[in-house]
Scaffold this motif. Structure first.
Motif, PDB file in Angstrom:
ATOM      1  N   ALA A   9     -27.895 128.784   3.628  1.00 35.94           N
ATOM      2  CA  ALA A   9     -27.678 129.542   4.858  1.00 35.94           C
ATOM      3  C   ALA A   9     -28.164 130.986   4.716  1.00 35.94           C
ATOM      4  CB  ALA A   9     -26.190 129.513   5.230  1.00 35.94           C
ATOM      5  N   VAL A  10     -27.911 131.604   3.567  1.00 40.21           N
ATOM      6  CA  VAL A  10     -28.346 132.990   3.359  1.00 40.21           C
ATOM      7  C   VAL A  10     -29.869 133.078   3.343  1.00 40.21           C
ATOM      8  CG1 VAL A  10     -28.386 134.898   1.698  1.00 40.21           C
ATOM      9  CG2 VAL A  10     -26.235 133.705   2.176  1.00 40.21           C
ATOM     10  N   GLY A  24     -39.328 128.014  11.088  1.00 42.23           N
ATOM     11  CA  GLY A  24     -40.368 127.966  10.060  1.00 42.23           C
ATOM     12  C   GLY A  24     -39.781 127.757   8.676  1.00 42.23           C
ATOM     13  N   PHE A  25     -38.601 128.315   8.418  1.00 43.40           N
ATOM     14  CA  PHE A  25     -37.967 128.151   7.110  1.00 43.40           C
ATOM     15  C   PHE A  25     -37.658 126.682   6.858  1.00 43.40           C
ATOM     16  CE2 PHE A  25     -34.183 127.714   4.497  1.00 43.40           C
ATOM     17  CZ  PHE A  25     -34.509 128.469   3.383  1.00 43.40           C
ATOM     18  N   VAL A  26     -37.134 125.998   7.859  1.00 48.46           N
ATOM     19  CA  VAL A  26     -36.792 124.586   7.683  1.00 48.46           C
ATOM     20  C   VAL A  26     -38.047 123.764   7.442  1.00 48.46           C
ATOM     21  CG1 VAL A  26     -35.765 122.560   8.781  1.00 48.46           C
ATOM     22  CG2 VAL A  26     -34.707 124.809   9.071  1.00 48.46           C
ATOM     23  N   LEU A  55     -32.111 135.208   5.901  1.00 46.48           N
ATOM     24  CA  LEU A  55     -32.977 136.285   5.439  1.00 46.48           C
ATOM     25  C   LEU A  55     -34.450 136.027   5.754  1.00 46.48           C
ATOM     26  CD1 LEU A  55     -31.462 137.078   1.907  1.00 46.48           C
ATOM     27  CD2 LEU A  55     -31.260 138.425   4.002  1.00 46.48           C
ATOM     28  N   SER A  56     -34.823 134.780   5.946  1.00 40.96           N
ATOM     29  CA  SER A  56     -36.228 134.482   6.220  1.00 40.96           C
ATOM     30  C   SER A  56     -36.683 135.091   7.541  1.00 40.96           C
ATOM     31  CB  SER A  56     -36.450 132.961   6.231  1.00 40.96           C
ATOM     32  OG  SER A  56     -35.837 132.378   7.369  1.00 40.96           O
ATOM     33  N   GLY A  57     -35.766 135.208   8.508  1.00 41.10           N
ATOM     34  CA  GLY A  57     -36.139 135.749   9.816  1.00 41.10           C
ATOM     35  C   GLY A  57     -36.989 134.801  10.642  1.00 41.10           C
ATOM     36  N   LEU A 103     -37.793 120.328   1.496  1.00 47.19           N
ATOM     37  CA  LEU A 103     -37.185 119.725   0.306  1.00 47.19           C
ATOM     38  C   LEU A 103     -35.806 120.324   0.043  1.00 47.19           C
ATOM     39  CD1 LEU A 103     -37.454 117.768  -2.019  1.00 47.19           C
ATOM     40  CD2 LEU A 103     -38.602 119.550  -3.331  1.00 47.19           C
ATOM     41  N   ASP A 104     -35.650 121.635   0.288  1.00 45.26           N
ATOM     42  CA  ASP A 104     -34.329 122.257   0.124  1.00 45.26           C
ATOM     43  C   ASP A 104     -33.317 121.645   1.081  1.00 45.26           C
ATOM     44  OD1 ASP A 104     -35.248 123.914  -1.834  1.00 45.26           O
ATOM     45  OD2 ASP A 104     -35.647 125.598  -0.500  1.00 45.26           O
TER      46      ASP A 104
END
Length: 218
Positions: free
Chosen positions: A62-63, A73-75, A67-69, A80-81
């Motif tokens: 979650a952090v 796109g982060f997902v 923080l990715s903003g 894999l995470d």
């Protein structure tokens, strides 16, 4: 400070604690699977350790997501995470990442790229094999018609599956056990391809270097 640097600092500060949490998770899960007759208090302690470790994984995800903003796109970039968060038995693979982080911090020379790939693939195979053997054994023991009666049987089956040998003398019969088997087969093929591809690339480099060093007309 931009989001990328904050995210990098967070990952550097948490990589070793999360690796330790991953090992605690695996150890607690192994105890619950391999020692089902332990007193309830010990079983409860192992369950509490499992839940606490998983909570740390969820907070870390979650952090880093925040923080990715760039949340969608982060997902996509860290799919894999996301899978590992849902299947925390894969978390011990974080130990592979931590090894190189410790090497960097101590200023020790790192292995060559080809050697690192082979070493990391070997370590990943051991960790995933142990976790997979635990998971499939938990599903298969006591099942009607199961040929996997002991944890030793599960380890033997895991070795045959990861190496793509597949003797067939032991095979899962439960739906979830077979689903785990499909994942183990995919992992075995990927790791085998990584090791053989890296070894072949190293051989080509060695032969090319020998050709370059050979005197003209030799």
């Amino acid at each position: 400070m931009d989001d990328d640097s904050r995210s990098t600092r967070w990952e550097q500060r948490t990589e070793i604690p999360l690796a330790l949490a991953s090992l605690v998770f695996l150890a607690a899960y192994a105890i619950r699977v391999l020692a089902p007759r332990l007193p309830d208090v010990w079983q409860d302690l192992c369950l509490a350790a499992l839940l606490a470790a998983w909570a740390l994984f969820a907070v870390d995800y979650a952090v880093r997501w925040w923080l990715s903003g760039r949340w969608l796109g982060f997902v996509r970039r860290h799919w894999l995470d996301t899978v590992v968060l849902v299947l925390p038995l894969l978390r011990p693979l974080r130990v592979v990442k931590v090894y190189e982080a410790v090497q960097r911090r101590h200023g020790r020379p790192r292995l060559a790229l080809h050697a690192r790939v082979i070493v990391y693939a070997g370590l990943a195979t051991v960790l995933l094999g142990f976790a997979g053997a635990l998971a499939v054994y938990q599903q298969e023991r006591g099942a009607a018609g199961a040929s996997m009666r002991t944890f030793g049987d599960a380890v033997w089956w895991t070795c045959a599956t990861l190496t793509t040998v597949g003797y067939g003398d032991i095979a899962p019969v439960t739906p979830l056990g077979r689903l785990i088997a499909v994942g183990m087969m995919a992992v075995g093929l990927a790791l085998l391809a990584a090791v053989t591809g890296t070894f072949a690339s190293w051989l080509l480099q060695v032969f090319a270097r020998e050709d370059d060093e050979r005197p003209p007309g030799g």
